[in-house]
Design a protein around this motif. Sequence first.
Motif, PDB file in Angstrom:
ATOM      1  N   ASN A 664      84.496  24.557  24.203  1.00 30.02           N
ATOM      2  CA  ASN A 664      83.633  23.449  24.652  1.00 30.02           C
ATOM      3  C   ASN A 664      82.544  24.033  25.546  1.00 30.02           C
ATOM      4  O   ASN A 664      82.533  23.854  26.764  1.00 30.02           O
ATOM      5  CB  ASN A 664      84.451  22.396  25.423  1.00 30.02           C
ATOM      6  CG  ASN A 664      85.511  21.761  24.549  1.00 30.02           C
ATOM      7  OD1 ASN A 664      85.218  21.304  23.445  1.00 30.02           O
ATOM      8  ND2 ASN A 664      86.754  21.728  25.034  1.00 30.02           N
ATOM      9  N   TYR A 665      81.612  24.757  24.926  1.00 27.66           N
ATOM     10  CA  TYR A 665      80.628  25.540  25.687  1.00 27.66           C
ATOM     11  C   TYR A 665      79.532  24.654  26.287  1.00 27.66           C
ATOM     12  O   TYR A 665      78.939  23.837  25.594  1.00 27.66           O
ATOM     13  CB  TYR A 665      79.982  26.597  24.782  1.00 27.66           C
ATOM     14  CG  TYR A 665      79.024  27.498  25.534  1.00 27.66           C
ATOM     15  CD1 TYR A 665      79.511  28.492  26.364  1.00 27.66           C
ATOM     16  CD2 TYR A 665      77.652  27.337  25.402  1.00 27.66           C
ATOM     17  CE1 TYR A 665      78.641  29.319  27.059  1.00 27.66           C
ATOM     18  CE2 TYR A 665      76.772  28.154  26.091  1.00 27.66           C
ATOM     19  CZ  TYR A 665      77.269  29.151  26.927  1.00 27.66           C
ATOM     20  OH  TYR A 665      76.407  29.964  27.624  1.00 27.66           O
ATOM     21  N   ASN A 666      79.279  24.799  27.587  1.00 31.03           N
ATOM     22  CA  ASN A 666      78.155  24.150  28.267  1.00 31.03           C
ATOM     23  C   ASN A 666      77.830  24.953  29.528  1.00 31.03           C
ATOM     24  O   ASN A 666      78.365  26.036  29.749  1.00 31.03           O
ATOM     25  CB  ASN A 666      78.481  22.686  28.606  1.00 31.03           C
ATOM     26  CG  ASN A 666      79.784  22.567  29.401  1.00 31.03           C
ATOM     27  OD1 ASN A 666      80.077  23.383  30.269  1.00 31.03           O
ATOM     28  ND2 ASN A 666      80.574  21.549  29.069  1.00 31.03           N
ATOM     29  N   GLU A 667      76.941  24.415  30.370  1.00 26.80           N
ATOM     30  CA  GLU A 667      76.506  25.152  31.571  1.00 26.80           C
ATOM     31  C   GLU A 667      77.685  25.397  32.516  1.00 26.80           C
ATOM     32  O   GLU A 667      77.760  26.442  33.170  1.00 26.80           O
ATOM     33  CB  GLU A 667      75.408  24.379  32.301  1.00 26.80           C
ATOM     34  CG  GLU A 667      74.067  24.421  31.572  1.00 26.80           C
ATOM     35  CD  GLU A 667      72.974  23.725  32.364  1.00 26.80           C
ATOM     36  OE1 GLU A 667      73.212  23.375  33.534  1.00 26.80           O
ATOM     37  OE2 GLU A 667      71.877  23.534  31.799  1.00 26.80           O
ATOM     38  N   ILE A 668      78.581  24.426  32.598  1.00 25.09           N
ATOM     39  CA  ILE A 668      79.745  24.590  33.496  1.00 25.09           C
ATOM     40  C   ILE A 668      80.626  25.720  32.986  1.00 25.09           C
ATOM     41  O   ILE A 668      81.219  26.475  33.767  1.00 25.09           O
ATOM     42  CB  ILE A 668      80.532  23.258  33.586  1.00 25.09           C
ATOM     43  CG1 ILE A 668      79.633  22.178  34.194  1.00 25.09           C
ATOM     44  CG2 ILE A 668      81.804  23.425  34.408  1.00 25.09           C
ATOM     45  CD1 ILE A 668      80.188  20.784  34.141  1.00 25.09           C
ATOM     46  N   THR A 669      80.719  25.862  31.651  1.00 28.18           N
ATOM     47  CA  THR A 669      81.513  26.942  31.059  1.00 28.18           C
ATOM     48  C   THR A 669      81.015  28.300  31.537  1.00 28.18           C
ATOM     49  O   THR A 669      81.806  29.199  31.850  1.00 28.18           O
ATOM     50  CB  THR A 669      81.446  26.878  29.523  1.00 28.18           C
ATOM     51  OG1 THR A 669      81.768  25.563  29.092  1.00 28.18           O
ATOM     52  CG2 THR A 669      82.408  27.871  28.897  1.00 28.18           C
ATOM     53  N   GLU A 670      79.688  28.463  31.600  1.00 27.99           N
ATOM     54  CA  GLU A 670      79.102  29.734  32.058  1.00 27.99           C
ATOM     55  C   GLU A 670      79.575  30.071  33.469  1.00 27.99           C
ATOM     56  O   GLU A 670      79.939  31.213  33.758  1.00 27.99           O
ATOM     57  CB  GLU A 670      77.569  29.668  32.034  1.00 27.99           C
ATOM     58  CG  GLU A 670      76.927  30.181  30.768  1.00 27.99           C
ATOM     59  CD  GLU A 670      77.258  31.641  30.501  1.00 27.99           C
ATOM     60  OE1 GLU A 670      76.981  32.497  31.368  1.00 27.99           O
ATOM     61  OE2 GLU A 670      77.825  31.938  29.445  1.00 27.99           O
TER      62      GLU A 670
END
Length: 840
Positions: A664-670
């Motif tokens: 579930n890739y997004n900015e928070i994942t980074e």
Amino acid sequence: MKLDTNFVFNKINGIEFGLLSPNTIQKISAVAVTSSELYDIDGFPIDGGLSDLRMGVTDPGLVCKTCGNTIKDCPGHFGSIELARPVFNIKMIPSIYNLINATCNSCGRILVPENTLKKLSETIISAESNEGYQKKTKTIKAIIKHAKNVTICPFCREKQQKIKLEKPYTFMYVGQKLTPVDVLERLEKIKDSDLQFMGLDPDHSRPEWMIITLLPVPPITIRPSITLENGQRSEDDLTHKLTDIVRVNQRLAENIKSGAPEIIIDELWDLLQYHVTTFISNGTAQVPIARHKSGKKLKTLEDRVKGKEGRFRGSVLGKRVNYGARSVVAPDSFLRFDEVGIPIRIAREITFPEYVTEINADRVKGLIKNFDAYPGANYVITSDGIKKKITASTVENLIEEIKPGYIVERHLVDGDIVLFNRQPSLHRLSIMGHYVRVLPYNTFGINPASTLPYNADFDGDEMNIHVLQTEEALSEADMIINIKHNIVSPRHGLPLIGAAQDYISGCAMLTANDMIVDRFTAEFLLSNIGIETDLKKERYSGRDIFSMLLPPGLTFESASTTFKNTKDDSNYVRIKNGKLESGVIDSATIGKENGSLLQFLFVRYGSDVTARFIDQADKLGLMVLLKFGMSVNIGDFDIPKIASNKIDEIIDIGSKEAEALLKNYNEITEAKILSLTNRLRVKIRNIIDTFIQKDNNNVVSMITTGAKGSIHNLSPTVGAVGQQILRDVRINNGFEGRLTSHFKKNDNGLKARGFIKSNYRSGLNPVEYFLHSASSREGLMDNVIRTPISGYMQRRLSSALQDLRVSKDLSVRLGNKVVQFTYGEDGLDVSASDKGDLKI
């Protein structure tokens, strides 16, 4: 020298800047320059020329016709050129534009109603009385801005047509070009009473003075001519420009007098305007640059004042000096830390003035006799101030002539004190007093212990020495800015001068585990550090030997770096009655920016005791390494197979955790992945700390004692280099959808975004090396950019604080204003305190 008691000392209350009026220029002018010729056929200055002797002299033997002095005492005198037609002062164009647009075309009054002017006058006067400079400036700007937009004069009701400025200096009014004569007439109409609303004082700055009718000619002393090797004279750039002005001015005057066509007069007038403009500023936009025939730009008035090489920054705030030398610095551990090694060729060239007395007369005569060898002397200065060079032909006469009251400029010798400096000079410890040690090399020698306050290293750094020429300066260098009086930093109260690297390793090796040495070894160590003592026992412990450096009666306790790392109580430093009873002497006790023992000695025992201890402790560490040796081999970087497997296992688990996050890739994942890589780094470091061999491992020893390095350096060397960061995030700029062609598109896993699994010992593969170089380059670029920015910030800060002073009552003042009632809010001299504690 007797002081003239009738001499009056005046206090300067202020400085007022203004414009030179034609009358003032006439008064200060010693000669009206009318000829463009400089010298007659015999090479003598022509009267009325630009080298007229009434403007000063620069040749030996000539006498100024104005003051009657020679080159040594004549300050120079202004001349003047009466211009055939007025021209604009290029630096005044913005002010002229504001003035003629803010005043009436017809009556010359400021375009603001009378009742408003009365209110504004009160505001400006109150701002002056309350020292509200900013308020006054803001008010004046608002007045001018308002007046420029008024269309009907409130006094004569005349409709106003705005004047346009076509840069650089053309004013257009209703489609017609205004000449300097037209503008001069407009400015002369402005009443004195209106000038206060435009920021001008009628006594010092009438607006019409912004138009040049009489050009001041600078004295010859600031534009001297030089004689070249072939005997030809070479004139200064200002003189070249003034010659052009005089020549064009003469042609313009002749054409006006003869009634030449207006077009010819206008061309010559424009040419005169160009020459005067480039004389004042040879770099104005849209004005061609005046050049020599060779194409080199003429350096005129503005160039000499502004910028780094200008009069203020280049000649007043900082300048080239006599009795100074510069060379590369090289390490020399056998110098005391308060000494500087001076090459003999410098010691023979840069002299110290020694006054001749009855006591030293015979020694001084010996120096004169030895003028062509070392140590000798170069010059003799008589009691009348006449300087005589010592040569083979004059040496005998000078020895006979010399008497008390004369000065002999002798060579530098061991023990002289000089100032030692490294630029950029960012704090007061960037320049300190050192004692001279003359050595047969070409570089300045400096003890590595004293490099920190200068921020010096030995990769090609250059430093300066300044040989002091007065007794007062010598005493200040010895008693105030001598390096041994500045061991402790005025910033944080910790020593800036102390042991590092080999010095710490040697002292730690000697005192760790209470090393035992025989009497022969003890004698070797002590004799090489300057301690002479009669050793009775056959065997001595390392702590016994180190105790011989300590002052008698010293009692001190402190945690060593080794104790902090090992938590072993035997490594805790305990000194009782001048004897080291337990502990390891390392970075925490004798190191730079760390050494608690050095700080304790400096506060309790003073600078001389501390300086002697630092020198002896450093040399002792060096001698221990010389005697017992210390080296690093590749085996010191070995970790067992089990540790390597654990590191691989941690990275594999981390990669799987990253893959799970990427579903579930997004900015928070980074942000979560970045946090994951930080945790991996900590885990790898803990494994290395646990498994690396600690016994007989000199790399670990250096880290444990604080001599050099840290566990952070070991981690990428034997564990994993880890995540590469670019602009505070994982590397993300490369090909579309991926960093390089080695990865699949839209792969955001650890490896594909710059996580390096390899370490330096095993080596990086080409892709890892490329990614590693990206973050390394960011560091280099950041450093290159940051250096000039921080340098400029330092300069601004120094300029802002330079007028602050500490008064006798310990208050900090700026003029008569109190900035702090007590210096630093606590009145504490940090360098004389116990880590900031007042209870010393």
